[in-house]
Design an enzyme around this catalytic site. Structure first.
Site, PDB file in Angstrom:
ATOM      1  N   GLU A  39       0.833  -1.214   0.000  1.00  0.00           N
ATOM      2  CA  GLU A  39       0.000   0.000   0.000  1.00  0.00           C
ATOM      3  C   GLU A  39       0.862   1.257   0.000  1.00  0.00           C
ATOM      4  O   GLU A  39       0.478   2.282  -0.560  1.00  0.00           O
ATOM      5  CB  GLU A  39      -0.962  -0.027   1.194  1.00  0.00           C
ATOM      6  CG  GLU A  39      -1.822  -1.293   1.287  1.00  0.00           C
ATOM      7  CD  GLU A  39      -1.109  -2.473   1.950  1.00  0.00           C
ATOM      8  OE1 GLU A  39       0.049  -2.309   2.369  1.00  0.00           O
ATOM      9  OE2 GLU A  39      -1.712  -3.559   2.045  1.00  0.00           O
ATOM     10  N   TYR A 107      10.115 -12.457   5.469  1.00  0.00           N
ATOM     11  CA  TYR A 107       9.537 -11.408   6.333  1.00  0.00           C
ATOM     12  C   TYR A 107       9.968 -11.549   7.787  1.00  0.00           C
ATOM     13  O   TYR A 107      10.060 -12.665   8.296  1.00  0.00           O
ATOM     14  CB  TYR A 107       8.006 -11.499   6.335  1.00  0.00           C
ATOM     15  CG  TYR A 107       7.343 -11.349   5.006  1.00  0.00           C
ATOM     16  CD1 TYR A 107       7.495 -10.192   4.256  1.00  0.00           C
ATOM     17  CD2 TYR A 107       6.528 -12.362   4.503  1.00  0.00           C
ATOM     18  CE1 TYR A 107       6.858 -10.061   3.033  1.00  0.00           C
ATOM     19  CE2 TYR A 107       5.891 -12.237   3.280  1.00  0.00           C
ATOM     20  CZ  TYR A 107       6.066 -11.089   2.550  1.00  0.00           C
ATOM     21  OH  TYR A 107       5.441 -10.953   1.352  1.00  0.00           O
ATOM     22  N   LYS A 229      -4.267  -9.861 -14.224  1.00  0.00           N
ATOM     23  CA  LYS A 229      -2.868  -9.664 -14.617  1.00  0.00           C
ATOM     24  C   LYS A 229      -2.219 -11.004 -14.952  1.00  0.00           C
ATOM     25  O   LYS A 229      -2.421 -11.983 -14.245  1.00  0.00           O
ATOM     26  CB  LYS A 229      -2.114  -8.994 -13.461  1.00  0.00           C
ATOM     27  CG  LYS A 229      -2.658  -7.616 -13.105  1.00  0.00           C
ATOM     28  CD  LYS A 229      -1.982  -7.047 -11.874  1.00  0.00           C
ATOM     29  CE  LYS A 229      -2.625  -7.532 -10.603  1.00  0.00           C
ATOM     30  NZ  LYS A 229      -2.014  -7.000  -9.376  1.00  0.00           N
ATOM     31  N   GLY A 258       6.628  -5.387  -6.810  1.00  0.00           N
ATOM     32  CA  GLY A 258       6.096  -4.023  -6.891  1.00  0.00           C
ATOM     33  C   GLY A 258       5.390  -3.757  -8.217  1.00  0.00           C
ATOM     34  O   GLY A 258       4.731  -2.727  -8.379  1.00  0.00           O
ATOM     35  N   GLY A 260       2.764  -5.217  -9.403  1.00  0.00           N
ATOM     36  CA  GLY A 260       1.306  -5.182  -9.181  1.00  0.00           C
ATOM     37  C   GLY A 260       0.861  -3.876  -8.538  1.00  0.00           C
ATOM     38  O   GLY A 260      -0.227  -3.366  -8.828  1.00  0.00           O
ATOM     39  N   ASP A 261       1.706  -3.350  -7.672  1.00  0.00           N
ATOM     40  CA  ASP A 261       1.358  -2.071  -7.024  1.00  0.00           C
ATOM     41  C   ASP A 261       1.438  -0.931  -8.040  1.00  0.00           C
ATOM     42  O   ASP A 261       0.614  -0.016  -8.026  1.00  0.00           O
ATOM     43  CB  ASP A 261       2.307  -1.805  -5.847  1.00  0.00           C
ATOM     44  CG  ASP A 261       2.255  -2.930  -4.841  1.00  0.00           C
ATOM     45  OD1 ASP A 261       1.162  -3.509  -4.655  1.00  0.00           O
ATOM     46  OD2 ASP A 261       3.302  -3.260  -4.262  1.00  0.00           O
TER      47      ASP A 261
HETATM   48  O1  KDG Z   1       3.612  -5.760  -3.648  1.00  0.00           O
HETATM   49  C1  KDG Z   1       4.931  -5.512  -3.182  1.00  0.00           C
HETATM   50  C2  KDG Z   1       4.965  -6.013  -1.804  1.00  0.00           C
HETATM   51  O2  KDG Z   1       4.987  -7.409  -1.866  1.00  0.00           O
HETATM   52  C3  KDG Z   1       6.139  -5.590  -0.976  1.00  0.00           C
HETATM   53  O3  KDG Z   1       6.452  -4.213  -1.063  1.00  0.00           O
HETATM   54  C4  KDG Z   1       6.083  -6.029   0.445  1.00  0.00           C
HETATM   55  O4  KDG Z   1       3.889  -5.689   1.266  1.00  0.00           O
HETATM   56  C5  KDG Z   1       4.745  -6.456   0.980  1.00  0.00           C
HETATM   57  C6  KDG Z   1       4.493  -7.883   1.102  1.00  0.00           C
HETATM   58  O5  KDG Z   1       3.583  -8.255   1.845  1.00  0.00           O
HETATM   59  O6  KDG Z   1       5.180  -8.669   0.463  1.00  0.00           O
END
Ligand code: KDG
Length: 322
Positions: A39, A107, A229, A258, A260-261
């Site tokens: 986001e 993560y 997509k 990124g 997709g964003d």
């Molecule tokens: O859409 C890009 C995201 O994957 C990245 O910036 C990090 O929010 C994120 C995730 O959950 O992977």
């Protein structure tokens, strides 16, 4: 309506440590510090395209939180509802420097500040005073309060007459189970006017494998447009009246994360500007492609001029090719 922002979005911001050399993450010792969060990427993308954007979220009282706040302000994004929690840390991720395909991402976000997103009269009022609200399927995976916030935010936005876009951004590793993920993200997607999803996400959420059937699932439930997509193969846009397909733009891709964003930012920007569906799809694909030209998740997001340049180059090639 007291419109403060063209768009408000909400979600988790993370510090993103990108390996500077290819190889397994455990073998790499040097990383560049950047920022991530789907986001956040969309907010920056829309701001670079000239829109007034607000970001709702929670960061930690730590260096990454500080970088995030400064960066959003420098990008022109309103952070009045970006809260700093005194105890929780800002989440992090490590990202591989992939030579081909999608990089590995790890993560460190459990228990992080982003999960502390919670509802309140003021923040819902802020959100629903925008023209448009963009949401993803990530916040509802983070905590009970963030999930409740996501539902209340979309319901408040709808009641206030905002348009809503939704990108499922399925992250199975953040959920207790796939059925839970599918049910919750599916219920949020059904509240959107514009559903923007990858073909595999569409299969997971709707049980359909054909892009047209995935789109119909949402069009029948009230969506006005559904973009499906297909990664490097382009994208399709479905409305009640037409289906438009287009190939992806050829760019020098450094990192696919990124895209997709960027696609969402380009689509929302064009839709709010009143562009035709074909232009909405072209701009979405252009911004998505340009987003991949940097190793960071949001650093390659283009300005209006850069988008125009890519669209012009594309139209020259397609005319030359007949
Ligand atoms: O859409 C890009 C995201 O994957 C990245 O910036 C990090 O929010 C994120 C995730 O959950 O992977």
């Amino acid at each position: 309506m007291n419109t403060l922002n063209d768009v408000v979005t909400f979600g988790e911001i993370m510090g993103c440590f990108v390996a500077t050399t290819p190889g397994r993450l455990s073998d790499v010792s040097e990383f560049e510090r950047r920022l991530a969060g789907s986001e956040l990427n969309v907010a920056i993308g829309l701001s670079r395209l000239g829109h007034h954007v607000g970001f709702v979220g929670v960061i930690g009282d730590d260096p990454i939180g500080e970088v995030a706040r400064q960066r959003l302000s420098a990008e022109g994004v309103d952070t009045i509802h970006l809260r700093t929690d005194p105890v929780a840390h800002t989440g992090l991720l490590l990202k591989e420097r992939a030579e081909y395909g999608d990089p590995q991402v790890v993560y460190y976000r459990r228990g992080a500040a982003g999960a502390l997103l919670r509802s309140g009269r003021e923040v819902l009022g802020y959100l629903s005073s925008a023209r448009h609200v963009h949401a993803t399927g990530i916040p509802p995976a983070l905590s009970g309060s963030a999930r409740a916030f996501a539902f209340e935010a979309l319901d408040a936005a709808r009641a206030a007459g905002c348009t809503i876009s939704f990108d499922p951004n399925l992250r199975p590793s953040l959920w207790q189970s796939r059925p839970e993920m599918t049910a919750v993200v599916g219920a949020l997607a059904e509240r959107a006017d514009w559903v923007l999803l990858g073909v595999e996400e569409g299969c997971t959420l709707t049980g359909r494998s054909e892009p047209g059937e995935i789109a119909q699932h949402y069009l029948r439930r009230g969506a006005k447009a559904v973009a499906v997509k297909h990664g490097a193969r382009g994208a399709q846009l479905f409305t009640a009246h037409e289906t438009i397909s287009r190939p992806a733009f050829a760019v020098d891709t450094v990192d696919t994360v990124g895209a997709g964003d960027g696609f969402a930012a380009g689509f929302i920007s064009a839709a709010l500007t009143g562009d035709t569906p074909a232009d909405q799809l072209a701009r979405a694909c252009a911004v998505g492609a340009l987003a991949t030209t940097s190793a960071g998740d949001c650093d390659g997001l283009p300005t209006v001029d850069q988008v125009e340049q890519l669209l012009r180059r594309d139209s020259v090639y397609s005319h030359a090719g007949g």
